[in-house]
Design a protein around this motif. Sequence first.
Motif, PDB file in Angstrom:
ATOM      1  N   ILE A   1       7.199  58.639  30.516  1.00 52.87           N
ATOM      2  CA  ILE A   1       8.503  58.286  31.068  1.00 52.87           C
ATOM      3  C   ILE A   1       9.203  59.536  31.605  1.00 52.87           C
ATOM      4  O   ILE A   1       9.712  59.555  32.730  1.00 52.87           O
ATOM      5  CB  ILE A   1       9.389  57.624  29.988  1.00 52.87           C
ATOM      6  CG1 ILE A   1       8.772  56.297  29.515  1.00 52.87           C
ATOM      7  CG2 ILE A   1      10.815  57.436  30.487  1.00 52.87           C
ATOM      8  CD1 ILE A   1       8.916  55.144  30.458  1.00 52.87           C
ATOM      9  N   GLU A   2       9.224  60.584  30.803  1.00 50.30           N
ATOM     10  CA  GLU A   2       9.953  61.788  31.182  1.00 50.30           C
ATOM     11  C   GLU A   2       9.376  62.399  32.464  1.00 50.30           C
ATOM     12  O   GLU A   2      10.116  62.822  33.359  1.00 50.30           O
ATOM     13  CB  GLU A   2       9.914  62.794  30.029  1.00 50.30           C
ATOM     14  CG  GLU A   2      10.984  63.858  30.110  1.00 50.30           C
ATOM     15  CD  GLU A   2      11.291  64.485  28.764  1.00 50.30           C
ATOM     16  OE1 GLU A   2      12.212  65.326  28.725  1.00 50.30           O
ATOM     17  OE2 GLU A   2      10.626  64.144  27.759  1.00 50.30           O
ATOM     18  N   GLU A   3       8.058  62.431  32.566  1.00 49.51           N
ATOM     19  CA  GLU A   3       7.432  63.015  33.749  1.00 49.51           C
ATOM     20  C   GLU A   3       7.733  62.190  34.992  1.00 49.51           C
ATOM     21  O   GLU A   3       8.084  62.735  36.054  1.00 49.51           O
ATOM     22  CB  GLU A   3       5.914  63.110  33.531  1.00 49.51           C
ATOM     23  CG  GLU A   3       5.173  63.919  34.576  1.00 49.51           C
ATOM     24  CD  GLU A   3       4.710  63.103  35.779  1.00 49.51           C
ATOM     25  OE1 GLU A   3       4.580  63.674  36.873  1.00 49.51           O
ATOM     26  OE2 GLU A   3       4.491  61.885  35.609  1.00 49.51           O
TER      27      GLU A   3
ATOM     28  N   ALA B   1      14.072  59.227  29.086  1.00 51.50           N
ATOM     29  CA  ALA B   1      14.533  59.110  30.472  1.00 51.50           C
ATOM     30  C   ALA B   1      15.881  59.798  30.666  1.00 51.50           C
ATOM     31  O   ALA B   1      16.117  60.455  31.685  1.00 51.50           O
ATOM     32  CB  ALA B   1      14.618  57.641  30.865  1.00 51.50           C
ATOM     33  N   VAL B   2      16.772  59.660  29.687  1.00 52.61           N
ATOM     34  CA  VAL B   2      18.085  60.318  29.784  1.00 52.61           C
ATOM     35  C   VAL B   2      17.902  61.833  29.744  1.00 52.61           C
ATOM     36  O   VAL B   2      18.553  62.569  30.503  1.00 52.61           O
ATOM     37  CB  VAL B   2      19.015  59.825  28.659  1.00 52.61           C
ATOM     38  CG1 VAL B   2      20.305  60.647  28.631  1.00 52.61           C
ATOM     39  CG2 VAL B   2      19.340  58.342  28.849  1.00 52.61           C
ATOM     40  N   ARG B   3      17.023  62.320  28.900  1.00 52.31           N
ATOM     41  CA  ARG B   3      16.741  63.767  28.858  1.00 52.31           C
ATOM     42  C   ARG B   3      16.254  64.273  30.216  1.00 52.31           C
ATOM     43  O   ARG B   3      16.542  65.403  30.618  1.00 52.31           O
ATOM     44  CB  ARG B   3      15.673  64.073  27.799  1.00 52.31           C
ATOM     45  CG  ARG B   3      16.206  64.287  26.401  1.00 52.31           C
ATOM     46  CD  ARG B   3      15.073  64.408  25.403  1.00 52.31           C
ATOM     47  NE  ARG B   3      14.049  65.343  25.811  1.00 52.31           N
ATOM     48  CZ  ARG B   3      14.040  66.639  25.490  1.00 52.31           C
ATOM     49  NH1 ARG B   3      15.033  67.155  24.780  1.00 52.31           N
ATOM     50  NH2 ARG B   3      13.049  67.419  25.873  1.00 52.31           N
ATOM     51  N   ALA B   4      15.520  63.403  30.922  1.00 55.55           N
ATOM     52  CA  ALA B   4      14.969  63.807  32.213  1.00 55.55           C
ATOM     53  C   ALA B   4      15.961  63.631  33.354  1.00 55.55           C
ATOM     54  O   ALA B   4      15.672  64.049  34.472  1.00 55.55           O
ATOM     55  CB  ALA B   4      13.702  63.011  32.501  1.00 55.55           C
TER      56      ALA B   4
ATOM     57  N   LEU C   1      25.841  60.163  19.109  1.00 51.63           N
ATOM     58  CA  LEU C   1      25.940  60.925  17.863  1.00 51.63           C
ATOM     59  C   LEU C   1      24.867  61.993  17.730  1.00 51.63           C
ATOM     60  O   LEU C   1      25.073  62.995  17.034  1.00 51.63           O
ATOM     61  CB  LEU C   1      25.877  59.984  16.665  1.00 51.63           C
ATOM     62  CG  LEU C   1      26.951  58.889  16.611  1.00 51.63           C
ATOM     63  CD1 LEU C   1      26.738  58.004  15.387  1.00 51.63           C
ATOM     64  CD2 LEU C   1      28.355  59.490  16.604  1.00 51.63           C
ATOM     65  N   LYS C   2      23.722  61.778  18.367  1.00 54.26           N
ATOM     66  CA  LYS C   2      22.608  62.716  18.210  1.00 54.26           C
ATOM     67  C   LYS C   2      22.436  63.653  19.401  1.00 54.26           C
ATOM     68  O   LYS C   2      22.039  64.796  19.239  1.00 54.26           O
ATOM     69  CB  LYS C   2      21.288  61.947  18.013  1.00 54.26           C
ATOM     70  CG  LYS C   2      21.286  60.948  16.875  1.00 54.26           C
ATOM     71  CD  LYS C   2      21.258  61.628  15.535  1.00 54.26           C
ATOM     72  CE  LYS C   2      21.077  60.613  14.420  1.00 54.26           C
ATOM     73  NZ  LYS C   2      20.986  61.256  13.094  1.00 54.26           N
ATOM     74  N   MET C   3      22.705  63.117  20.611  1.00 52.77           N
ATOM     75  CA  MET C   3      22.391  63.883  21.815  1.00 52.77           C
ATOM     76  C   MET C   3      23.624  64.398  22.553  1.00 52.77           C
ATOM     77  O   MET C   3      23.504  65.123  23.532  1.00 52.77           O
ATOM     78  CB  MET C   3      21.526  63.024  22.749  1.00 52.77           C
ATOM     79  CG  MET C   3      20.172  62.649  22.143  1.00 52.77           C
ATOM     80  SD  MET C   3      19.214  61.460  23.131  1.00 52.77           S
ATOM     81  CE  MET C   3      18.824  62.449  24.577  1.00 52.77           C
ATOM     82  N   GLY C   4      24.813  63.983  22.083  1.00 54.44           N
ATOM     83  CA  GLY C   4      26.030  64.546  22.644  1.00 54.44           C
ATOM     84  C   GLY C   4      26.494  63.953  23.947  1.00 54.44           C
ATOM     85  O   GLY C   4      27.315  64.557  24.652  1.00 54.44           O
ATOM     86  N   TYR C   5      26.005  62.752  24.318  1.00 53.59           N
ATOM     87  CA  TYR C   5      26.466  62.097  25.538  1.00 53.59           C
ATOM     88  C   TYR C   5      27.683  61.228  25.253  1.00 53.59           C
ATOM     89  O   TYR C   5      27.922  60.823  24.116  1.00 53.59           O
ATOM     90  CB  TYR C   5      25.349  61.243  26.147  1.00 53.59           C
ATOM     91  CG  TYR C   5      24.215  62.055  26.732  1.00 53.59           C
ATOM     92  CD1 TYR C   5      24.310  62.608  28.004  1.00 53.59           C
ATOM     93  CD2 TYR C   5      23.055  62.281  26.003  1.00 53.59           C
ATOM     94  CE1 TYR C   5      23.274  63.356  28.542  1.00 53.59           C
ATOM     95  CE2 TYR C   5      22.005  63.033  26.526  1.00 53.59           C
ATOM     96  CZ  TYR C   5      22.130  63.564  27.799  1.00 53.59           C
ATOM     97  OH  TYR C   5      21.099  64.309  28.317  1.00 53.59           O
TER      98      TYR C   5
END
Length: 547
Positions: free
Chosen positions: A187-189, A235-238, A268-272
């Motif tokens: 997904i990320e790629e 996907a959000v990280r990418a 809560l975990k990723m700061g979005y």
Amino acid sequence: MTKIALYDTTLRDGTQREGISLSLDDKLKIAQRLDAFGMDYIEGGWPGSNPKDVEFFRRAPSLGLKHAKLAAFGSTRRKGTRPEQDPNLSALLEAKTPVVTLVGKSWELHVTEVLETTLEENLAMIEDSVAYCKAKGKEVIYDAEHFFDGYRANPEYALATLAAAARGGADCVVLCDTNGGSLPWEIEEAVGRALERLHDPLAEAEERANGNGRVALGIHTHDDAGCGVANTLAAVRAGAAQVQGTINGYGERVANANLCSIIPDLQLKMGYDCVPPERLAGLTELSRLVAELANLTHDDHLPYVGSSAFAHKGGIHVAAMLRNAESYQHIDPTQVGNRQRSVVSELSGRGNLIDKIRQFKLNPESLDIGRVLDEIKQLEAQGFTFEGADASVELMLRRTHPAYVPPFEMINYSVMVQRRLRGSTGESRAELAAGRGTVIEATVKVRVGPQIMHTVAEGNGPVNALDTALRKALCGVYPQIAGVRLEDYKVRILDGENNTAATTRVLIESRQGMRRWSTVGASPNIIDASWRALADSMEYALVTIYG
């Protein structure tokens, strides 16, 4: 904090789960609650597919949504048809929503074998449909169906379908893992490649020349490989800026990506930034409301929102939790509207009961905790389970208080089941088959204060007859008992190898107004197990609600 747009498709994709059929009123109620929670988009359904969705969109304006934008879902135009002649696109526009979500094909296999058209025509179908809806003043979200399968098969063509949507003026292009088989690194790629293609400087210049701005990217995953939530986070990280999913993960086959996990993970975990913190605290209530309206039992073991998500059973765990709540919890449960609780079982230590005593608001100094702990371990060895029967645990604790006086005491009971022979009282074969030839009668003798109450009642079954007879015995002294309702009755056979001599466990859930409680009984005799749970339920009501 970067804002992530939340797109809920419970009312469309969620209803494709086997066993779910939301009424029109259910859909309207859920839409209101999604809006109040803070969803940015609510996909109401496919107006070209069925009358219920048409009526939903007709009535939706009366909801007065304050935050969310309502989206109507449909497909790109048919092959060989102009957009203005396509009935599906006409139905989308007639829904009069501010947002239109169009789904199109990204995988060659679907283009040639399902749509039975050419790759070039499919690109034209995407671009034409998006441009047509944009010309009508709609915000257009384009769902690239089977994008990740298509990307694996032919990356260039899959990316070309996204470019076609961008040329048409799509506001957001959503990459869909429709079959749910992708893994997070895949997904990320692919998301990274899609962003490179859509945000290529030359392509952007062309889009600006056509009056279009930068296209946002979204993600829509399914959970067939157990990675729906993880794939969304990847996907959000990418770079994805919109996430699609459903409440409780309801969806076709296994599940859609579960927004009840995605939202707190992102925030809560990723700061979005997803929703204001005070609205995030309504997540558990929203999850349970949707389950109730879908007529499904809420999954106790859902992350964040399940009743077991912050439940602690092991005695060592509970002892540590009493010293520091962070020792065995990854977040404060109140952040998502849930609560910490301990579970009482044969694995419990004193800490479990001490925590329960605090929860019940009892005075531990006047109770024999050791005695109750020993009793629980002995009873669980006999087949009882107290994990889901807090009312029985509270009664066991209360009974150890020196001043405790039970509101009633059972002296004896009996249950008679009589099957009338055909013809003895003139019943027909059909009447006997319907159960009219069976008489079930319960006799109950209880002590209520200084009085001995001896009552008889008939019922539809042994438990109903016992319940009715006990109520008759108690109602003269405790008329308020009429307000107690038996909500659920569960039976489990614990040792099936013993056949009809097996130990039976009975769990009874009762209700008075909005208050619910559960009690347990176990015995090789199902009537005895039922009586134990039933009597505990009545005693609990009289002591804690009316006492």
